[in-house]
Design a protein around this motif. Structure first.
Motif, mmCIF file in Angstrom:
data_model
loop_
_atom_site.group_PDB
_atom_site.id
_atom_site.type_symbol
_atom_site.label_atom_id
_atom_site.label_comp_id
_atom_site.label_asym_id
_atom_site.label_seq_id
_atom_site.Cartn_x
_atom_site.Cartn_y
_atom_site.Cartn_z
ATOM 1 N N SER A 116 0.834 -1.723 0.006
ATOM 2 C CA SER A 116 0.207 0.546 -0.070
ATOM 3 C C SER A 116 0.709 1.500 0.423
ATOM 4 O O SER A 116 2.058 1.464 0.722
ATOM 5 N N THR A 134 -2.558 11.423 5.670
ATOM 6 C CA THR A 134 -1.646 9.947 6.022
ATOM 7 C C THR A 134 -0.399 10.222 7.180
ATOM 8 O O THR A 134 0.073 9.204 7.736
ATOM 9 N N ARG A 181 -2.098 9.380 10.520
ATOM 10 C CA ARG A 181 -2.121 7.543 10.443
ATOM 11 C C ARG A 181 -1.159 7.005 10.359
ATOM 12 O O ARG A 181 -1.340 5.639 11.312
ATOM 13 N N GLN A 182 -0.041 7.471 9.891
ATOM 14 C CA GLN A 182 1.271 6.802 9.652
ATOM 15 C C GLN A 182 1.946 6.484 10.754
ATOM 16 O O GLN A 182 2.777 5.872 11.415
ATOM 17 N N ARG A 228 1.116 7.865 13.657
ATOM 18 C CA ARG A 228 0.303 6.632 15.493
ATOM 19 C C ARG A 228 0.244 5.172 15.180
ATOM 20 O O ARG A 228 0.405 4.978 16.268
ATOM 21 N N TYR A 229 0.337 5.041 13.770
ATOM 22 C CA TYR A 229 -0.140 3.920 13.646
ATOM 23 C C TYR A 229 0.226 2.784 13.200
ATOM 24 O O TYR A 229 0.072 1.495 12.577
ATOM 25 N N GLN A 230 1.276 2.998 12.476
ATOM 26 C CA GLN A 230 1.744 2.604 11.162
ATOM 27 C C GLN A 230 0.818 1.097 9.790
ATOM 28 O O GLN A 230 1.120 0.465 9.809
ATOM 29 N N GLU A 231 -0.651 2.579 9.347
ATOM 30 C CA GLU A 231 -1.403 1.599 8.751
ATOM 31 C C GLU A 231 -0.388 1.487 7.502
ATOM 32 O O GLU A 231 -1.106 0.349 6.710
ATOM 33 N N PHE A 232 0.392 2.283 6.819
ATOM 34 C CA PHE A 232 0.915 1.950 4.704
ATOM 35 C C PHE A 232 2.230 1.349 4.792
ATOM 36 O O PHE A 232 3.518 1.398 5.532
ATOM 37 N N ASP A 233 2.698 0.372 4.077
ATOM 38 C CA ASP A 233 3.864 -0.069 3.594
ATOM 39 C C ASP A 233 4.517 0.669 3.272
ATOM 40 O O ASP A 233 5.518 1.381 3.506
ATOM 41 N N SER A 271 4.749 5.296 2.648
ATOM 42 C CA SER A 271 3.402 7.058 2.846
ATOM 43 C C SER A 271 4.708 7.904 2.174
ATOM 44 O O SER A 271 5.681 8.008 2.528
ATOM 45 N N LYS A 323 8.345 1.315 5.634
ATOM 46 C CA LYS A 323 8.047 0.850 6.586
ATOM 47 C C LYS A 323 9.702 -0.451 6.957
ATOM 48 O O LYS A 323 10.174 -1.224 5.511
#
Length: 339
Positions: A7, A41, A44-45, A47-52, A54, A229
């Motif tokens: 992602s 972006t 969310r990244q 705080r939560y590391q949502e995306f591979d 970003s 990441k």
């Protein structure tokens, strides 16, 4: 072999549009492009590391390197750059005729660790002798919001840095108009700029000031990087080079579009003249730019720009050590520009 599925969260800039619409596909990778505005972006990244993969604030990314196990590593791809003299606003009744007069005065900034204010504080110190910790900073929402804005990453700064969060229900745009703060260092323009007679720019002729700054320093400030990441690259180290090459190809498409003359791709009637003016201001014969004022990779200009930012980040107490430019980037990503 099945492609690696990743992602990517990024705003749909012209320089990444070819990745979003599929004209450019990174070798061996199937990307899901998530067109998100930068604040969403980043939140969310971080705080939560949502995306591979970003887009990420340069300052926030450097700040994450303070961790014993940093979650991200950058590619030498810079989707956002902007001169920041133009984004410092003042209350005209405060009598601010020189940046040094902000010492000891209340100055707004959305977040202390944001990239834009880091650049602004550093430039005002280097160029106008305003020490970065001389103002009293007030942080919070620029515009009215039901959500209180806080630093995305907890800070531990020197005692000399004076920061106060604004009261709930207040916003920096209105505080500037009312004179509760005398200046605002920001990335976005406050809504009171252009609509309230007492709000103006610290540098009224900001374009000329910024061009003169570039002529003296060779610095075109970098705002954002593309970060991956570390866990993704630990398992797939080849992906760093593949992704970097794809962003380089997408940037070429952006240049093709901006130079098109048969019909205008953008709603700017004098686009050609703006391009010529930009090239004249930012590209010089023999500087290696080849007429391209926006480049990725570690060009001499980018290296100079990043090194200055790392100096500011460390001096302002954000980075816990003075990083070297190469340390910011994933192994293999720099080689993408010499293959």
């Amino acid at each position: 072999m099945a492609p690696l599925k990743l992602s990517l969260a990024c705003w749909d800039y012209d320089r990444v549009k070819a990745i979003e619409d599929g004209r450019v596909r990174p070798e061996g990778i199937e990307l899901t492009f998530l067109n998100l505005r930068v604040e969403e972006t980043f939140f969310r990244q971080l705080r939560y590391q949502e995306f591979d993969v970003s887009e990420l604030s340069l300052s926030s990314y450097v700040f994450t390197l303070n961790s014993p196990n940093p979650p991200f590593i950058a590619l030498p791809v810079f989707p956002s750059r902007m001169f920041r003299h133009q984004s410092i606003y003042v209350n005209k009744k405060a009598g601010i005729t020189h940046p040094s007069q902000l010492a000891g005065r209340p100055v707004g900034t959305p977040e202390f660790q944001m990239t834009a204010p880091v650049w602004q504080r550093g430039i005002l110190q280097d160029e106008y002798s305003l020490q970065f910790d001389a103002p009293h900073y007030y942080t919070g929402n620029v515009e009215p919001s039901n959500e209180e804005r806080a630093e995305k990453i907890p800070l531990a700064l020197a005692d000399s840095v004076k920061i106060t969060r604004i009261e709930k229900g207040k916003c920096l745009a209105q505080m500037l108009a009312d004179g509760e703060i005398v200046a605002l260092e920001s990335a976005t323009a406050p809504s009171t700029f252009g609509t309230h007679p007492d709000v103006g720019r610290l540098f009224p002729d900001a374009k000329t000031v910024e061009q003169e700054y570039f002529q003296r320093t060779g610095i075109f400030p970098i705002m954002h990087v593309i970060a991956v990441k570390r866990s993704v690259l630990a398992a797939n180290p080849w992906a760093a080079q593949s992704l970097t090459k794809a962003f380089a190809s997408a940037l070429d498409y952006a240049y093709d579009a901006i130079h098109a003359r048969g019909a205008l791709r953008y709603i700017l009637p004098w686009m050609q003249f703006h391009v010529e003016e930009t090239q004249a201001a930012l590209c010089k014969e023999g500087d290696g730019s080849d007429g391209k004022w926006w480049q990725d990779g570690l060009t001499a200009q980018n290296r100079r720009t990043l090194d200055k930012f790392l100096e500011y980040s460390f001096d302002q107490g954000l980075a816990k050590r003075r990083w070297q430019v190469e340390e910011l980037f994933a192994p293999g990503s720099l080689e993408a520009f010499v293959l």
